[in-house]
Design an enzyme around this catalytic site. Structure first.
Site, PDB file in Angstrom:
ATOM      1  N   GLY A  73      -3.061  -9.450  -4.291  1.00  0.00           N
ATOM      2  CA  GLY A  73      -3.359  -8.251  -3.664  1.00  0.00           C
ATOM      3  C   GLY A  73      -4.128  -6.630  -3.774  1.00  0.00           C
ATOM      4  N   ASP A  94       1.833  -3.468  -8.367  1.00  0.00           N
ATOM      5  CA  ASP A  94       3.060  -4.280  -9.144  1.00  0.00           C
ATOM      6  C   ASP A  94       4.134  -3.120 -10.161  1.00  0.00           C
ATOM      7  OD1 ASP A  94       3.275  -5.837  -6.964  1.00  0.00           O
ATOM      8  OD2 ASP A  94       3.352  -7.340  -8.458  1.00  0.00           O
ATOM      9  N   GLY A 114       7.214  -5.523  -5.498  1.00  0.00           N
ATOM     10  CA  GLY A 114       6.956  -5.592  -6.659  1.00  0.00           C
ATOM     11  C   GLY A 114       6.837  -7.472  -7.564  1.00  0.00           C
ATOM     12  N   TYR A 156       3.497  -4.239   2.234  1.00  0.00           N
ATOM     13  CA  TYR A 156       2.176  -4.128   2.439  1.00  0.00           C
ATOM     14  C   TYR A 156       1.804  -2.770   2.543  1.00  0.00           C
ATOM     15  CZ  TYR A 156       2.879  -9.129   2.435  1.00  0.00           C
ATOM     16  OH  TYR A 156       3.204  -9.714   1.962  1.00  0.00           O
TER      17      TYR A 156
HETATM   18  P1  FBP Z   1      -1.019  -8.805  -7.094  1.00  0.00           P
HETATM   19  O1  FBP Z   1      -0.183  -9.121  -7.964  1.00  0.00           O
HETATM   20  O2  FBP Z   1      -2.216  -9.860  -6.166  1.00  0.00           O
HETATM   21  O3  FBP Z   1      -1.762  -6.908  -7.289  1.00  0.00           O
HETATM   22  O4  FBP Z   1      -0.171  -8.504  -5.842  1.00  0.00           O
HETATM   23  C1  FBP Z   1       1.256  -8.232  -5.863  1.00  0.00           C
HETATM   24  C2  FBP Z   1       1.752  -8.033  -4.446  1.00  0.00           C
HETATM   25  O5  FBP Z   1       1.516  -7.071  -3.734  1.00  0.00           O
HETATM   26  C3  FBP Z   1       3.130  -8.653  -4.857  1.00  0.00           C
HETATM   27  O6  FBP Z   1       4.051  -7.136  -4.685  1.00  0.00           O
HETATM   28  C4  FBP Z   1       3.883  -8.645  -3.322  1.00  0.00           C
HETATM   29  O7  FBP Z   1       4.447 -10.293  -3.464  1.00  0.00           O
HETATM   30  C5  FBP Z   1       2.662 -10.234  -3.618  1.00  0.00           C
HETATM   31  O8  FBP Z   1       1.389  -9.987  -3.629  1.00  0.00           O
HETATM   32  C6  FBP Z   1       2.049 -10.544  -1.475  1.00  0.00           C
HETATM   33  O9  FBP Z   1       1.765 -11.218  -1.753  1.00  0.00           O
HETATM   34  P2  FBP Z   1       0.402 -12.073  -0.922  1.00  0.00           P
HETATM   35  O10 FBP Z   1      -0.158 -10.823   0.243  1.00  0.00           O
HETATM   36  O11 FBP Z   1       0.222 -13.026  -0.727  1.00  0.00           O
HETATM   37  O12 FBP Z   1       1.695 -11.380   0.356  1.00  0.00           O
END
Ligand code: FBP
Length: 760
Positions: free
Chosen positions: A166, A288, A340, A626
């Site tokens: 992310g 996170d 998170g 997001y």
């Molecule tokens: P990363 O660990 O890849 O940095 O992503 C964290 C995060 O933002 C989490 O907080 C969240 O649960 C997840 O990504 C959401 O993932 P997606 O982009 O697949 O919806």
């Protein structure tokens, strides 16, 4: 001339009325269809038709003032892009070298030793400045780099960078730091950005990054420059393709900017390409905040991944605005789920930034011990294992308790922060997640199509689980899914079942962001609040002055009615007696208190007071995730990430591989920051992923003994503010990108740093 004012409104209403009539006749869709297919049938009243000169808008758009107003750049943005982050002192040297620091040690995992033999002996490396007599004008000879060192350091390099996972604010500055350092040392060096995450490596989709491109994104949020993706390079085929790409591009080094899983992947890539001489360096990214590194003896080497502070600030600004709203119109509980994945670091920081009335911290719930159960079991000479950790039901009771307490002082509103991964810390849910992970992974391993392809609908999935349960009963063999599991699972609402059965990501992580955690918890909360209301426990406290005024206005004696109506007639906020739960019971109480005769009506003023005490539990739910991932970085994250980029280059120029760039003392003031390299292989441990055991970097969750958590815990009652008077909300303000308007680092880090200070 177009009709104005009321005339226009009248026509508009006629128009709406016409649509409603058509709809009532069941002709609505036909009407829309005609309107599209034959404009003449679209009965827009003529007088409503906007009268515009055909070329008007072209002239309007040419107006310089309008152009400035709608331009995609603005002064704030220009100022942000032009900001030059300060550099750690060591980078003022023309050359840097690495020094292993034996003070920091780890206990490597046996499997990591086997699977990462060339990485496992890496040590923590400090980036040290090398005094160059020639370049700096300082006395040569002292630690002066020799020619071979200089030649190697200054050589033309080709470096590839990939974002993985992310987005997190600050990623662009990591690129900018690497780009600036590499080009400064050798302008002929090339920096490639792999597009769309690790897929870009596998498929050799890369662009050479130019100064112009890098400059456009300095200090800006997102990973827009080269995008990101969640693919894991986890098969022999993907590894071979990645290796081929690195060879084709002639890469000296690959930089993986990612979370715990991506840094794990970086270590495996480093091992894979060790013989090819391609160095791989990781960078700790994730909002996170769950990449925090301590060595075996607890020395803090990386206090926080980048992006955490910016996301937490963005969430806090929004949550804080809700605190203003809810304490203004005093009618909603705002339920704020914050991202998170598993760890509650972001929720903890939001609590510290906003002083929300209630913040759930997953790690704290897991730590809960029900003393009463333990004592009861002890009295019976048994052990009650269910006393450890909080159940979902118990959690809902805790939330209800807080809501009831606030209502009693007239505050039937508030702010509740829920971390998105809180359910991971609830035993009963965690068990389901692990069991379902295993079932899905086993299915995928033994069938041509995946579990989700074969069972696209919830009912199909449930039927498959039912079959497993039946099988386990009929064959009386051990099965991961038995009839008890099935019964319990069938007790939970369909939307939650669907959430728990969701497809795992390529790293085997459970997709918490897709689960309606808030709905699960708040469903139980509102059910229990209804019960509490029926029992007369959930009531809105009535301010004594309001009560007196209302009764006196109706010529009734407040002193006489007080003891009949309230359980605390002398209190500041008066609580209607628990037995009064309807107009009928109110009347009975008034008769009993000889305030009215059976044939009398309830005095309207008394009825008004009663009705005011009956709570209506209204919520608004919000998801902050997001938006925070996409926010622009705070000053802290801009400086942190730029220096991470510089650190990456120092590690590369000095031949490191399998290391993660980090800044030690991040929790201290900027002059204390120390760039280092951390051996990734030494951070690994074995964990269940996709139903199998895999080597991964251990996620850091909130330490319930940390100063930051203990402060929040100690102030819980104060921030709940279940007392007469104002709430304790704090306004962190928006991200203004100036160190004067923002705190210089996350409050969590600040508090922990203070807590860890050695006594003088
Ligand atoms: P990363 O660990 O890849 O940095 O992503 C964290 C995060 O933002 C989490 O907080 C969240 O649960 C997840 O990504 C959401 O993932 P997606 O982009 O697949 O919806």
């Amino acid at each position: 001339m177009a009709p104005l004012g009321t005339e226009r409104s009248l026509l508009y209403f006629q128009y709406i009325e016409m649509i409603l009539t058509e709809t009532r006749k069941g002709r609505y869709y036909t009407f829309i269809h005609y309107a599209h297919s034959d404009p003449s049938l679209y009965h827009y009243p003529e007088a409503m038709m906007p009268k515009r000169e055909p070329n008007d808008i072209k002239d309007i758009l040419k107006n310089p003032e309008i152009q400035e107003a709608i331009s995609s750049t603005n002064q704030g943005l220009i100022k942000r892009i032009n900001y030059i982050p300060p550099q750690c002192e060591v980078f003022s040297n023309r050359y840097t070298r690495l020094e292993e620091d034996p003070r920091f040690t780890f206990t490597p995992d046996k499997d990591a030793e086997k699977q990462l033999p060339d990485m496992i002996h890496n040590q923590v490396q400090r980036v040290i400045g090398v005094v160059s007599g020639v370049a700096s004008g300082v006395d040569s000879g002292v630690d002066s780099p020799d020619e071979a060192f200089k030649k190697n350091y200054d050589k033309k390099r080709t470096i590839g960078i990939v974002f993985s996972g992310g987005p997190a604010p600050g990623g662009h500055n990591v690129i900018a730091g690497i780009f600036d350092a590499a080009k400064k040392v050798n302008p002929e060096s090339k920096i490639y950005g792999f597009l769309m995450g690790p897929d870009g490596i596998i498929e050799n989709e890369a662009v050479e990054l130019t100064k112009d491109r890098v400059d456009r994104y300095r200090n800006l949020g997102g990973f827009t420059m080269i995008k990101t993706g969640r693919t894991k390079i986890d098969t022999a085929e993907k590894m071979a393709l990645s290796r081929a790409t690195c060879k084709e591009l002639g890469l000296d080094a690959l930089v993986v900017v990612g979370g715990d899983d991506s840094n794990t992947n970086a270590a495996f890539l480093a091992q894979e390409m060790y013989a090819d001489g391609v160095q791989v360096i990781g960078v700790p990214k994730t909002i996170d905040g769950d990449i925090q590194v301590k060595d075996t003896r607890g020395h803090l080497l990386c206090a926080m991944s980048f992006g955490f502070h910016s996301a937490a600030r963005a969430f806090s600004a929004a949550v804080s605005s809700l605190s203003t709203d809810c304490s203004s119109d005093v009618k909603y509980w705002h339920i704020c789920k914050v991202m998170g994945r598993v760890a509650s670091h972001l929720a903890l920081e939001v609590a510290l930034q906003t002083h929300a009335n209630m913040t759930l911290i997953g790690e704290d719930l897991a730590d809960y011990v029900d003393q009463e159960r333990i004592q009861n079991a002890e009295a019976e000479g048994t052990v009650d294992y269910t006393a450890y950790g909080m159940t979902l039901r118990h959690l809902s009771r805790v939330v209800c308790n807080a809501i009831v307490k606030r209502a009693a002082v007239g505050k039937n509103y508030g702010l509740l922060v829920i971390p998105e991964g809180v359910l991971e810390f609830i035993n009963e849910i965690q068990v389901f997640i692990i069991k379902l992970n295993t079932i899905i992974a086993e299915y995928n391993d033994t069938h041509d199509a995946t579990f989700h392809e074969d069972f696209p609908y919830l009912e199909d999935k449930l039927e498959y689980l039912r079959r497993l349960a039946r099988q386990s009963r009929e064959e009386s063999t051990f099965s991961i899914w038995n009839t008890r599991d099935d019964d319990l699972f069938n007790d939970i609402p369909a939307f939650f079942q669907e959430g728990l059965l969701m497809e795992r990501d390529s790293h085997g992580n459970f997709p918490f962001s897709q689960v309606k955690t808030d709905k699960v918890i708040m469903g139980l909360v509102s059910d229990y609040l209804k019960i509490l209301r029926e029992r007369g426990i959930y009531k809105i406290g009535i301010h004594r002055d309001y009560y007196r005024k209302t009764l006196e206005k109706a010529n009734l004696d407040p002193e006489f009615f007080g003891p009949i109506l309230f359980e605390n007639p002398q209190g500041k906020y008066l609580l209607v007696k628990p037995g009064i739960i309807s107009l009928k019971t109110l009347k009975q109480e008034l008769i009993r208190g000889e305030a009215v005769e059976p044939e009398d009506e309830i005095p309207p003023a008394v009825e008004k007071i009663y009705l005011k005490s009956v709570p209506d539990f209204k919520t608004q739910t919000h998801f902050y995730g997001y938006d925070g991932r996409g926010t622009d970085p705070t000053c802290f994250d801009c400086n942190y990430t730029y220096n991470l980029g510089l650190t990456v280059f120092s590690l590369i120029a000095n031949g490191a591989t399998g290391q993660m760039a980090a800044i030690k003392n991040l929790e201290q003031d900027f002059p204390e920051w120390e760039p280092i390299g951390i051996p990734i292989a030494q951070l690994m441990h074995i964990e269940e992923r996709k139903g199998k055991l895999a080597l991964v970097i251990e996620k850091s969750v909130v330490d319930v003994n940390s100063t930051a958590f203990r402060v929040v815990e100690a102030l819980r009652e104060k921030w709940l503010a279940a007392t007469p008077g104002e709430d304790e909300f704090r306004r962190p303000g928006p991200i203004l990108f100036s160190d004067e308007s923002e705190e210089s680092r996350p409050i969590t880090l600040l508090l922990n740093a203070i807590g860890n200070r050695k006594p003088e």
